[in-house]
Design an enzyme around this catalytic site. Structure first.
Site, mmCIF file in Angstrom:
data_model
loop_
_atom_site.group_PDB
_atom_site.id
_atom_site.type_symbol
_atom_site.label_atom_id
_atom_site.label_comp_id
_atom_site.label_asym_id
_atom_site.label_seq_id
_atom_site.Cartn_x
_atom_site.Cartn_y
_atom_site.Cartn_z
ATOM 1 N N HIS A 29 0.800 -1.237 0.000
ATOM 2 C CA HIS A 29 0.000 0.000 0.000
ATOM 3 C C HIS A 29 0.831 1.285 0.000
ATOM 4 C CE1 HIS A 29 -3.211 -2.719 1.472
ATOM 5 N NE2 HIS A 29 -2.346 -3.109 2.395
HETATM 6 C C1 BDR Z 1 -2.293 0.267 5.888
HETATM 7 O O1 BDR Z 1 -2.317 -0.265 7.213
HETATM 8 C C2 BDR Z 1 -1.027 -0.651 7.603
HETATM 9 O O2 BDR Z 1 -1.067 -1.916 8.164
HETATM 10 C C3 BDR Z 1 -0.166 -0.592 6.361
HETATM 11 O O3 BDR Z 1 1.157 -0.207 6.687
HETATM 12 C C4 BDR Z 1 -0.846 0.408 5.489
HETATM 13 O O4 BDR Z 1 -0.402 1.719 5.750
HETATM 14 C C5 BDR Z 1 -3.107 -0.638 4.997
HETATM 15 O O5 BDR Z 1 -4.413 -0.747 5.472
#
Ligand code: BDR
Ligand code: CA
Length: 319
Positions: free
Chosen positions: A248
């Protein structure tokens, strides 16, 4: 001239890849990294950030530790690290990199954000990829931050997808009041990169092998970290293509240099802070039902090929 940025991270595996891209791409100038409680407790996020920067030879980039809990709630969600079932750990508590020898700065993250944006005459993009606690606290202290930040690129939220609950994505769910404050603050340019986009930029095990084959510290670390994500996703929330995972936060960094990596739509975004079943949901007004002015560009699509190519080029050996 390179694009300056500050990354605000809760450093787990995908934050780590984002940090490496921002620290190593020659057209990016990573001014500092701020940390916030999220994937794990903030002290681990800070330690993980230092490990990443040390590992890739960029220990001079300063790291500022931020808030240990949400701005309103005392019931910060329990970190998702599992001692019981390590294969479900998309992040783990400590990243699989050597312990850091560098140290965090004495200044805290919120103070750094306020002072940096008060003083700068440069354009410094702000890229929050964790819960928005630090950003909300900074704009509460200095409302003029809204004018000083030329662009905010946020990883968070979902239109049709949730991952912390059926309704909500983790970063927004973990501090919904902070997120609501940030979307309501009046930043002139916010891009939201939700799960709808990041789940279209999946990275496969074969692509991890290509990253490892670069033979650089960043390429090898990215392969290990994304491999850990794939194992965790396959065990807990398999993607449309099994054996692959989203990265992400790294997609936000790619977007700074390659706008075409995301398909965005201008619209209004609110954050649910009260719903018993829907707290932390990003309410994305794609069909202009609210009558509210758009406050955000929301990414609903992503170009996976372009994204992976960006990582491969950034982590390749430099001559
Ligand atoms: C987001 O939540 C975190 O666990 C990850 O680093 C990312 O920023 C995804 O939902
Ligand atoms: Ca994150």
């Amino acid at each position: 001239m390179s694009q300056k940025l500050i990354l605000d991270c809760d450093t787990g595996t995908d934050d780590a890849v984002a940090i490496m891209l921002a620290a190593l791409h020659p057209e990016l100038d990573l001014v500092g990294v701020t940390t916030v409680n999220g994937n794990v407790e903030v002290q681990y996020c800070t330690d993980n950030t230092l490990r990443v920067l040390d590992h890739i030879g960029r220990a001079e980039i300063p790291v500022y530790e931020g808030l240990r809990r949400p701005i309103v709630r005392s019931d910060f969600p329990v970190p998702r690290h599992s001692e019981v079932n390590p294969s479900s750990n998309i992040h783990g508590r400590e990243l699989p990199l050597p312990p850091a020898t560098s140290r965090k700065q004495d200044t805290g993250a919120v103070e750094f954000l306020v002072e940096t944006y008060r003083a700068t005459t440069d354009e410094i993009a702000l890229v929050p990829v964790g819960p928005l606690s630090n950003i909300a606290a900074a704009i509460a202290i200095e409302p003029r931050l809204v004018e000083a930040v030329p662009e905010v690129v946020i990883m968070g939220g979902g239109n049709v997808k949730g991952n912390a609950t059926p309704s909500a994505e983790f970063n927004i769910w973990a501090d919904p009041e902070a997120a609501a404050a940030v979307f309501a603050a009046g930043f002139p340019r916010i891009t939201l990169v939700p799960l709808d986009a990041t789940h279209q930029a999946l990275v496969s095990r074969e692509q991890c092998q290509a990253l490892a084959a670069l033979g650089t510290p960043a390429g090898e670390a990215a392969a290990t970290l994304i491999g850990q994500r794939i194992t965790g996703y396959d065990a807990t929330q398999p993607m449309a293509t099994p054996g692959s995972a989203p990265v992400h936060d790294a997609l936000c960094v790619a977007y700074l240099l390659h706008r075409e990596v995301l398909d965005v739509q201008r619209t209004h975004v609110d954050v649910e802070t009260a719903g018993a079943l829907t707290v932390g949901r990003t309410v994305i007004d794609l069909y202009s039902r609210s009558g509210k002015e758009p406050n955000c560009d929301v990414a609903l699509g992503a170009d996976a090929g372009l994204f992976v190519d960006f990582m491969l080029r950034t982590f390749a050996p430099r001559s």
